[in-house]
Enzyme design. Structure first.
Site, PDB file in Angstrom:
ATOM      1  N   TYR A   1      -5.685   5.815  -8.681  1.00  0.00           N
ATOM      2  CA  TYR A   1      -6.845   5.021  -8.252  1.00  0.00           C
ATOM      3  C   TYR A   1      -8.115   5.491  -8.946  1.00  0.00           C
ATOM      4  CZ  TYR A   1      -4.145   2.746  -4.592  1.00  0.00           C
ATOM      5  OH  TYR A   1      -3.217   1.976  -3.915  1.00  0.00           O
TER       6      TYR A   1
ATOM      7  N   CYS B   1       0.821  -1.210   0.000  1.00  0.00           N
ATOM      8  CA  CYS B   1       0.000   0.000   0.000  1.00  0.00           C
ATOM      9  C   CYS B   1       0.854   1.260   0.000  1.00  0.00           C
ATOM     10  CB  CYS B   1      -0.909  -0.017   1.222  1.00  0.00           C
ATOM     11  SG  CYS B   1      -1.787   1.526   1.501  1.00  0.00           S
TER      12      CYS B   1
END
Length: 316
Positions: A184, A57
Protein backbone atom coordinates in the site's frame (compact mmCIF):
# COMPACT_ATOMS: atom_id res chain seq x y z
CA UNK A 1 -13.10 5.85 -0.37
CA UNK A 2 -13.90 8.19 2.46
CA UNK A 3 -14.18 8.70 6.18
CA UNK A 4 -16.50 9.87 8.92
CA UNK A 5 -15.99 13.28 10.52
CA UNK A 6 -17.94 13.62 13.76
CA UNK A 7 -20.41 11.08 12.48
CA UNK A 8 -20.89 12.59 9.02
CA UNK A 9 -19.70 10.78 5.92
CA UNK A 10 -17.15 12.52 3.66
CA UNK A 11 -15.96 11.09 0.34
CA UNK A 12 -12.28 11.88 0.71
CA UNK A 13 -9.14 10.13 -0.56
CA UNK A 14 -6.03 9.74 1.57
CA UNK A 15 -4.10 12.93 2.32
CA UNK A 16 -0.57 12.43 1.03
CA UNK A 17 0.27 16.10 0.60
CA UNK A 18 0.96 16.56 4.30
CA UNK A 19 3.32 13.56 4.28
CA UNK A 20 5.34 14.49 1.21
CA UNK A 21 3.68 11.89 -0.96
CA UNK A 22 3.81 9.00 1.51
CA UNK A 23 0.83 6.84 2.42
CA UNK A 24 0.35 6.64 6.19
CA UNK A 25 -2.22 4.17 7.50
CA UNK A 26 -4.50 5.31 10.30
CA UNK A 27 -4.63 3.27 13.48
CA UNK A 28 -7.77 1.30 14.28
CA UNK A 29 -10.04 3.08 16.77
CA UNK A 30 -12.10 0.27 18.33
CA UNK A 31 -9.75 -1.84 20.44
CA UNK A 32 -11.82 -3.80 22.98
CA UNK A 33 -11.58 -7.58 23.10
CA UNK A 34 -13.56 -10.71 23.76
CA UNK A 35 -12.04 -12.57 26.72
CA UNK A 36 -12.89 -16.03 28.01
CA UNK A 37 -11.39 -15.25 31.41
CA UNK A 38 -14.04 -12.64 32.22
CA UNK A 39 -11.58 -9.73 32.20
CA UNK A 40 -13.75 -7.69 29.79
CA UNK A 41 -17.47 -7.11 29.35
CA UNK A 42 -17.33 -9.09 26.11
CA UNK A 43 -17.70 -12.77 26.98
CA UNK A 44 -17.41 -15.45 24.28
CA UNK A 45 -20.88 -16.74 23.44
CA UNK A 46 -22.24 -18.58 20.41
CA UNK A 47 -24.39 -16.32 18.25
CA UNK A 48 -23.45 -13.12 20.07
CA UNK A 49 -20.84 -11.74 17.67
CA UNK A 50 -20.95 -10.80 14.01
CA UNK A 51 -18.16 -10.07 11.52
CA UNK A 52 -18.39 -7.50 8.74
CA UNK A 53 -15.77 -8.36 6.11
CA UNK A 54 -14.71 -7.95 2.51
CA UNK A 55 -13.42 -10.84 0.43
CA UNK A 56 -11.22 -8.27 -1.32
CA UNK A 57 -9.49 -6.86 1.75
CA UNK A 58 -6.35 -8.67 2.99
CA UNK A 59 -6.92 -7.49 6.57
CA UNK A 60 -10.48 -8.85 6.64
CA UNK A 61 -9.30 -12.00 4.88
CA UNK A 62 -7.28 -12.89 7.98
CA UNK A 63 -10.46 -13.10 10.04
CA UNK A 64 -12.24 -15.20 7.42
CA UNK A 65 -9.39 -17.72 7.52
CA UNK A 66 -9.39 -17.96 11.32
CA UNK A 67 -13.19 -18.21 11.45
CA UNK A 68 -13.02 -21.11 8.98
CA UNK A 69 -10.04 -22.99 10.41
CA UNK A 70 -11.21 -22.68 14.01
CA UNK A 71 -14.65 -24.02 12.97
CA UNK A 72 -16.50 -20.90 14.10
CA UNK A 73 -18.82 -20.43 11.10
CA UNK A 74 -21.86 -21.42 13.19
CA UNK A 75 -20.68 -19.41 16.19
CA UNK A 76 -19.89 -16.00 14.66
CA UNK A 77 -22.17 -14.46 12.04
CA UNK A 78 -20.93 -12.90 8.80
CA UNK A 79 -21.86 -10.02 6.51
CA UNK A 80 -19.83 -9.50 3.33
CA UNK A 81 -19.64 -6.06 1.73
CA UNK A 82 -19.81 -5.51 -2.00
CA UNK A 83 -16.51 -5.59 -3.94
CA UNK A 84 -16.58 -1.95 -5.07
CA UNK A 85 -15.81 0.80 -2.58
CA UNK A 86 -16.92 4.07 -4.16
CA UNK A 87 -18.28 7.42 -2.97
CA UNK A 88 -20.19 5.84 -0.08
CA UNK A 89 -17.35 3.61 1.06
CA UNK A 90 -18.03 -0.06 1.71
CA UNK A 91 -21.59 -0.97 0.72
CA UNK A 92 -23.84 -3.83 1.78
CA UNK A 93 -26.39 -5.38 -0.53
CA UNK A 94 -30.00 -5.31 0.57
CA UNK A 95 -30.45 -8.02 3.20
CA UNK A 96 -26.72 -8.56 3.66
CA UNK A 97 -26.77 -7.12 7.17
CA UNK A 98 -29.30 -9.02 9.30
CA UNK A 99 -28.02 -7.36 12.49
CA UNK A 100 -28.21 -3.61 11.84
CA UNK A 101 -29.92 -3.49 8.46
CA UNK A 102 -27.17 -1.18 7.19
CA UNK A 103 -26.62 -0.46 3.51
CA UNK A 104 -23.29 1.27 4.14
CA UNK A 105 -20.63 0.19 6.60
CA UNK A 106 -20.31 3.73 7.93
CA UNK A 107 -23.82 3.29 9.34
CA UNK A 108 -22.52 0.43 11.49
CA UNK A 109 -19.76 2.69 12.79
CA UNK A 110 -22.14 5.49 13.71
CA UNK A 111 -24.48 2.98 15.34
CA UNK A 112 -21.57 2.23 17.69
CA UNK A 113 -20.40 5.86 17.98
CA UNK A 114 -22.61 8.63 16.55
CA UNK A 115 -19.68 11.09 16.72
CA UNK A 116 -17.06 8.77 15.24
CA UNK A 117 -14.22 10.38 13.30
CA UNK A 118 -11.92 8.23 11.18
CA UNK A 119 -11.71 5.75 8.34
CA UNK A 120 -14.41 3.12 7.95
CA UNK A 121 -12.61 -0.17 7.48
CA UNK A 122 -13.14 -3.92 7.52
CA UNK A 123 -13.05 -6.19 9.42
CA UNK A 124 -15.49 -5.18 12.14
CA UNK A 125 -16.36 -7.45 15.06
CA UNK A 126 -19.84 -6.46 16.29
CA UNK A 127 -21.40 -7.41 19.61
CA UNK A 128 -25.13 -8.01 19.36
CA UNK A 129 -25.61 -8.00 23.14
CA UNK A 130 -24.32 -4.46 23.73
CA UNK A 131 -24.98 -3.10 20.24
CA UNK A 132 -21.48 -1.87 19.58
CA UNK A 133 -18.21 -2.60 17.81
CA UNK A 134 -15.77 -4.67 19.84
CA UNK A 135 -12.83 -4.20 17.48
CA UNK A 136 -11.91 -3.12 13.98
CA UNK A 137 -8.27 -4.19 14.31
CA UNK A 138 -7.70 -7.40 12.36
CA UNK A 139 -4.52 -8.38 14.22
CA UNK A 140 -6.41 -8.36 17.51
CA UNK A 141 -9.56 -10.00 16.14
CA UNK A 142 -7.64 -13.04 14.89
CA UNK A 143 -6.02 -13.43 18.32
CA UNK A 144 -9.52 -13.52 19.80
CA UNK A 145 -10.71 -16.07 17.26
CA UNK A 146 -7.60 -18.15 17.88
CA UNK A 147 -8.22 -18.77 21.58
CA UNK A 148 -11.17 -16.99 23.18
CA UNK A 149 -13.85 -19.08 21.42
CA UNK A 150 -12.26 -22.49 22.03
CA UNK A 151 -15.33 -23.62 24.00
CA UNK A 152 -17.30 -23.47 20.74
CA UNK A 153 -14.78 -24.21 17.97
CA UNK A 154 -11.69 -26.29 17.33
CA UNK A 155 -9.61 -25.95 20.51
CA UNK A 156 -6.91 -28.25 19.12
CA UNK A 157 -5.61 -25.55 16.78
CA UNK A 158 -3.45 -22.81 18.27
CA UNK A 159 -1.86 -20.46 15.75
CA UNK A 160 -0.15 -18.36 18.41
CA UNK A 161 1.29 -20.67 21.09
CA UNK A 162 2.74 -18.87 24.10
CA UNK A 163 6.24 -20.29 23.62
CA UNK A 164 6.42 -18.84 20.08
CA UNK A 165 4.59 -15.57 20.66
CA UNK A 166 7.67 -13.37 20.97
CA UNK A 167 9.07 -14.64 17.67
CA UNK A 168 5.65 -14.48 16.00
CA UNK A 169 5.30 -10.85 17.07
CA UNK A 170 8.78 -10.06 15.75
CA UNK A 171 8.06 -11.64 12.35
CA UNK A 172 4.63 -10.01 12.20
CA UNK A 173 6.12 -6.56 12.77
CA UNK A 174 8.65 -7.07 9.98
CA UNK A 175 6.08 -8.47 7.53
CA UNK A 176 3.47 -5.83 8.35
CA UNK A 177 5.72 -2.85 7.74
CA UNK A 178 7.53 -4.00 4.63
CA UNK A 179 5.03 -6.37 2.98
CA UNK A 180 1.41 -6.20 4.25
CA UNK A 181 1.43 -2.40 4.44
CA UNK A 182 4.41 -2.10 2.12
CA UNK A 183 2.38 -2.81 -1.00
CA UNK A 184 0.00 0.00 0.00
CA UNK A 185 2.86 2.37 0.73
CA UNK A 186 4.07 1.74 -2.81
CA UNK A 187 0.65 1.73 -4.47
CA UNK A 188 -0.79 4.81 -2.74
CA UNK A 189 2.40 6.91 -2.83
CA UNK A 190 2.09 10.19 -4.75
CA UNK A 191 5.77 11.02 -5.02
CA UNK A 192 8.49 9.09 -6.81
CA UNK A 193 10.88 8.94 -3.88
CA UNK A 194 8.28 7.63 -1.41
CA UNK A 195 7.17 5.03 -3.94
CA UNK A 196 10.74 3.87 -4.53
CA UNK A 197 11.49 3.69 -0.79
CA UNK A 198 8.46 1.43 -0.25
CA UNK A 199 9.25 -0.59 -3.40
CA UNK A 200 12.84 -1.25 -2.35
CA UNK A 201 11.86 -2.21 1.21
CA UNK A 202 9.15 -4.53 -0.09
CA UNK A 203 11.39 -6.53 -2.39
CA UNK A 204 14.23 -6.65 0.12
CA UNK A 205 11.74 -8.18 2.56
CA UNK A 206 10.42 -10.66 0.01
CA UNK A 207 13.99 -11.70 -0.82
CA UNK A 208 14.67 -12.24 2.89
CA UNK A 209 11.47 -14.23 3.38
CA UNK A 210 12.20 -16.41 0.36
CA UNK A 211 15.64 -17.20 1.77
CA UNK A 212 14.14 -17.98 5.18
CA UNK A 213 11.66 -20.39 3.62
CA UNK A 214 14.36 -22.28 1.73
CA UNK A 215 15.12 -24.38 4.80
CA UNK A 216 11.88 -24.32 6.79
CA UNK A 217 8.29 -24.95 5.79
CA UNK A 218 6.77 -22.20 7.96
CA UNK A 219 7.93 -18.83 9.23
CA UNK A 220 8.15 -19.57 12.97
CA UNK A 221 8.97 -22.70 14.95
CA UNK A 222 8.56 -24.98 11.94
CA UNK A 223 4.83 -25.07 12.57
CA UNK A 224 1.89 -23.29 10.98
CA UNK A 225 1.22 -20.08 12.92
CA UNK A 226 -0.54 -16.76 12.76
CA UNK A 227 2.56 -15.27 11.11
CA UNK A 228 2.01 -17.47 8.04
CA UNK A 229 -1.63 -16.45 7.65
CA UNK A 230 -0.80 -12.77 8.00
CA UNK A 231 1.73 -13.06 5.16
CA UNK A 232 -0.53 -15.29 3.05
CA UNK A 233 -3.27 -12.72 2.51
CA UNK A 234 -0.78 -10.35 0.86
CA UNK A 235 0.99 -13.04 -1.16
CA UNK A 236 -2.23 -14.42 -2.62
CA UNK A 237 -3.13 -10.95 -3.98
CA UNK A 238 0.34 -10.06 -5.16
CA UNK A 239 0.51 -11.37 -8.73
CA UNK A 240 -3.16 -10.66 -9.46
CA UNK A 241 -3.18 -7.08 -8.16
CA UNK A 242 -0.09 -5.59 -6.56
CA UNK A 243 2.33 -6.31 -9.43
CA UNK A 244 0.34 -4.18 -11.88
CA UNK A 245 -2.08 -2.01 -9.94
CA UNK A 246 0.37 -0.99 -7.21
CA UNK A 247 3.46 -1.00 -9.48
CA UNK A 248 5.19 -3.68 -7.40
CA UNK A 249 6.68 -5.23 -10.49
CA UNK A 250 10.31 -6.12 -9.81
CA UNK A 251 9.34 -9.77 -9.37
CA UNK A 252 6.14 -11.79 -9.06
CA UNK A 253 5.60 -14.26 -6.24
CA UNK A 254 5.65 -16.88 -9.01
CA UNK A 255 9.29 -15.91 -9.61
CA UNK A 256 10.32 -16.77 -6.06
CA UNK A 257 11.08 -20.51 -5.76
CA UNK A 258 10.24 -20.78 -2.07
CA UNK A 259 7.55 -18.13 -1.60
CA UNK A 260 5.59 -19.51 -4.56
CA UNK A 261 5.53 -23.04 -3.15
CA UNK A 262 4.78 -21.68 0.31
CA UNK A 263 1.80 -19.75 -1.09
CA UNK A 264 0.42 -22.92 -2.71
CA UNK A 265 1.03 -24.87 0.50
CA UNK A 266 -1.09 -22.41 2.50
CA UNK A 267 -3.79 -22.13 -0.17
CA UNK A 268 -4.22 -25.91 -0.12
CA UNK A 269 -4.85 -26.11 3.63
CA UNK A 270 -8.44 -27.46 3.89
CA UNK A 271 -10.93 -24.63 4.30
CA UNK A 272 -8.71 -21.85 2.97
CA UNK A 273 -9.52 -21.84 -0.75
CA UNK A 274 -13.16 -20.97 -0.01
CA UNK A 275 -11.99 -17.73 1.61
CA UNK A 276 -10.12 -16.63 -1.54
CA UNK A 277 -12.33 -14.80 -4.04
CA UNK A 278 -10.31 -13.42 -6.92
CA UNK A 279 -13.46 -12.00 -8.52
CA UNK A 280 -13.96 -9.74 -5.48
CA UNK A 281 -10.24 -9.01 -5.15
CA UNK A 282 -9.67 -7.85 -8.71
CA UNK A 283 -12.94 -5.99 -9.05
CA UNK A 284 -12.33 -4.11 -5.82
CA UNK A 285 -8.80 -2.92 -6.45
CA UNK A 286 -9.08 -2.10 -10.13
CA UNK A 287 -12.61 -0.70 -9.85
CA UNK A 288 -12.42 1.26 -6.59
CA UNK A 289 -9.21 3.27 -6.93
CA UNK A 290 -10.01 5.85 -9.58
CA UNK A 291 -6.92 7.88 -8.70
CA UNK A 292 -4.78 4.89 -9.74
CA UNK A 293 -6.92 3.22 -12.43
CA UNK A 294 -9.33 5.88 -13.77
CA UNK A 295 -10.78 3.66 -16.50
CA UNK A 296 -11.87 1.01 -13.99
CA UNK A 297 -10.89 -1.76 -16.41
CA UNK A 298 -10.26 -5.05 -14.63
CA UNK A 299 -7.53 -7.20 -16.26
CA UNK A 300 -8.50 -10.73 -17.28
CA UNK A 301 -5.23 -12.29 -16.06
CA UNK A 302 -3.02 -13.56 -14.70
CA UNK A 303 -3.41 -17.33 -14.91
CA UNK A 304 -2.70 -18.68 -11.43
CA UNK A 305 -2.40 -22.37 -10.57
CA UNK A 306 -2.48 -22.48 -6.78
CA UNK A 307 -3.45 -26.15 -6.84
CA UNK A 308 -0.11 -27.23 -8.35
CA UNK A 309 2.11 -29.39 -6.11
CA UNK A 310 4.06 -27.28 -3.63
CA UNK A 311 6.79 -29.79 -2.73
CA UNK A 312 7.27 -28.39 0.77
CA UNK A 313 6.27 -31.43 2.81
CA UNK A 314 9.86 -32.51 3.29
CA UNK A 315 10.70 -29.27 5.10
CA UNK A 316 8.53 -30.03 8.10
Amino acid sequence: MGLLIEGRWSDRWYDTKSTGGAFVRSESRFRDRVAADGSTRFAPEAGRYHLYVSYACPWAHRTLIFRALKKLEDVIGLSVVEPLMLENGWELAEGADPINGARFLHEVYTRADPAYTGRVTVPVLWDRATGTIVSNESAEIIRMLNREFDAFGDASLDFCPEELREEIDRVNAFVYDAVNNGVYKAGFATSQDKYEQAFDALFAALDELDARLATQRWLVGNRLTEADWRLFTTLVRFDAVYVGHFKCNLRRIADYPNLSGYLRDLFQVPGVRDTVRFDHIKRHYYGSHATINPTGIVPKGPALDLDAPHGRDSLG
